[in-house]
Enzyme design. Structure first.
Site, PDB file in Angstrom:
ATOM      1  CD  GLN A 158      29.491  41.346  26.342  1.00 45.53           C
ATOM      2  OE1 GLN A 158      30.510  40.859  26.835  1.00 45.53           O
ATOM      3  NE2 GLN A 158      29.298  42.643  26.266  1.00 45.53           N
ATOM      4  CE1 TYR A 206      38.578  42.589  23.797  1.00 42.05           C
ATOM      5  CE2 TYR A 206      36.706  43.732  24.771  1.00 42.05           C
ATOM      6  CZ  TYR A 206      37.992  43.220  24.876  1.00 42.05           C
ATOM      7  OH  TYR A 206      38.700  43.344  26.036  1.00 42.05           O
ATOM      8  NE  ARG A 215      28.025  46.962  28.046  1.00 38.56           N
ATOM      9  CZ  ARG A 215      29.002  47.013  28.966  1.00 38.56           C
ATOM     10  NH1 ARG A 215      30.121  46.359  28.788  1.00 38.56           N
ATOM     11  NH2 ARG A 215      28.843  47.700  30.075  1.00 38.56           N
ATOM     12  N   GLY A 225      28.788  47.410  37.264  1.00 35.25           N
ATOM     13  CA  GLY A 225      29.861  46.431  37.228  1.00 35.25           C
ATOM     14  C   GLY A 225      30.346  46.112  38.619  1.00 35.25           C
TER      15      GLY A 225
HETATM   16  C1  PHB Z   1      38.769  42.177  29.596  1.00 32.83           C
HETATM   17  O1  PHB Z   1      38.849  40.967  29.732  1.00 32.83           O
HETATM   18  O2  PHB Z   1      39.648  42.942  29.939  1.00 32.83           O
HETATM   19  C2  PHB Z   1      37.563  42.726  28.969  1.00 32.83           C
HETATM   20  C3  PHB Z   1      36.694  41.885  28.327  1.00 32.83           C
HETATM   21  C4  PHB Z   1      35.563  42.380  27.737  1.00 32.83           C
HETATM   22  C5  PHB Z   1      35.326  43.740  27.769  1.00 32.83           C
HETATM   23  C6  PHB Z   1      36.185  44.590  28.413  1.00 32.83           C
HETATM   24  C7  PHB Z   1      37.322  44.080  29.015  1.00 32.83           C
HETATM   25  O3  PHB Z   1      34.258  44.233  27.180  1.00 32.83           O
END
Ligand code: PHB
Length: 378
Positions: free
Chosen positions: A106, A187, A234, A322
């Site tokens: 990713q 992000y 995603r 997850g």
């Molecule tokens: C996190 O490190 O909290 C984190 C990183 C990537 C994501 C979601 C949470 O997509």
């Protein structure tokens, strides 16, 4: 017991992902584990064991991995832009492939979810607009308030597109089967997509065409390096994590699905928490499916049973898990046998040592720590 005789005939059936045959429709969702080396931000031998232990999933998507030194947000997260990082990831992909697994990396830029303390030159993090996310960020020096980012210049956007394309090339060098563009969870790419974080008035803000421009450029640049069939995307149009919002998440979903449709990508991966307004729905997945004819992966809170239903109904092709896969390395085998799963230990999700990383037991009650003893599932 063969997969076919289980209670999960759809979920445990094989399929194609781009040009890639996968053994089942179980995907290991990308999960940040904060266990990379501090000085070089490389994955370790434990990382190779962790992913190899989970190689019976049809597809593994790695933890979010930064595309350049200034794409970093959080401590101990790995990158894929140095020779050392590529060599370290090669050990991971070799270990997964030796067990018959498939693995995408990713690709990540955290944008405003960073801090000068996390930046190589101590600079202010960048974003589409100078709008801070609320709350604090964990840095190497402890939690700090999230800063107001600096709005990117157009020329800088171009250089970030180059960084993603270059990281995609590094991913192929490291042996990955493909790359997932992280356009979710607040992000950088998501910051462009959603109008709560993107107030730009140039070609990258305002209309859906403009807000999706950065994503389109990333898709074209990375597909140009790896081939479109090795690129997944995603999105999380309804997530509020990292202070995110959009005025019309349904329209955004449809626009992205239609935008991505012609490229022949490996997949579209949607984070889509269950809605229970009268009836149970996965609204983002349903919208994605309507306009995207390639593989749709859906995510968030699925069990084996609900995953079986969503695939059997045709709304999604694969489901990513997850915490269940984090805690149960032989998740697929347990589903096939109707065996109970391990319980996730939240206290060891983010950072720490091998505890809660590679010591979750398999069905026989023992962790498999020796890569040589981790046999390829049939
Ligand atoms: C996190 O490190 O909290 C984190 C990183 C990537 C994501 C979601 C949470 O997509």
């Amino acid at each position: 017991m063969s997969a076919q005789s289980s209670e999960f005939p759809a979920l445990l059936s094989s399929t194609m992902l781009g040009h890639l045959a996968v053994r089942n429709r179980v995907v290991m969702a990308p999960m940040t584990r904060n266990r990379a080396t501090k000085a070089t931000l490389e994955p370790t031998d434990s990382t190779a064991t962790y992913y190899a232990q989970r190689a019976s999933a049809g597809l593994i998507i790695t933890e979010a991995t930064h595309v350049s030194a200034n794409a970093v947000g959080y401590p101990f997260t790995p990158g894929i832009h140095t020779d050392g990082q590529v060599a370290a990831w090669r050990r991971v992909t070799d270990a997964v492939h030796a067990r018959g697994g498939r693995i995408f990396v990713q690709l990540w830029h955290t944008g405003r979810v960073s801090h000068p303390l996390m930046q190589p030159d101590g600079s202010v993090p960048v974003a589409p607009s100078a709008i801070a996310a609320e709350g604090e960020l964990m840095t190497y020096e402890g939690p700090r308030p999230l800063p107001t980012p600096r709005a990117l210049e157009v020329a800088e956007i171009e250089s970030i597109v180059h960084a993603f394309a270059s990281a995609a090339g590094r991913a192929i060098e490291a042996g990955f089967d493909g790359v997932e563009l992280h356009a979710a969870n607040g992000y950088l790419v998501d910051q462009f997509l959603r109008d709560g974080a993107n107030h730009r008035t140039d070609a990258y803000g305002g209309s859906l065409e403009n807000r999706t421009r950065f994503l389109r450029e990333l898709v074209e640049a990375t597909a140009g390096v790896t081939g479109a069939h090795r690129v997944g995307v995603r999105i999380s149009p309804t997530s509020t994590f990292n202070s995110m919002s959009d005025s019309e998440p349904g329209r955004l979903t449809t626009y992205v699905a239609q935008l991505l449709e012609p490229y022949g990508l490996a997949y579209l991966h949607v984070v889509d928490p269950e809605q229970t307004d009268g009836r149970t729905r996965r609204p983002v997945t349903a919208l994605a499916r309507r306009d995207f004819s390639g593989t749709v992966i859906t995510n968030a809170g699925f069990t084996g049973d609900t995953a079986e239903q969503v695939i059997a109904s045709g709304v999604a092709d694969m489901v990513s898990f997850g915490a269940p896969l984090l805690a149960t390395p032989d998740f697929v085998e347990r589903l096939a046998e109707g065996a109970p799963l391990n319980t996730p230990d939240r206290g060891t999700f983010y950072g720490g040592d091998d505890r809660g990383y590679i010591d979750y037991p398999f069905r026989d009650g023992r962790p498999r720590l020796d890569l040589d003893a981790l046999t390829a599932p049939a």
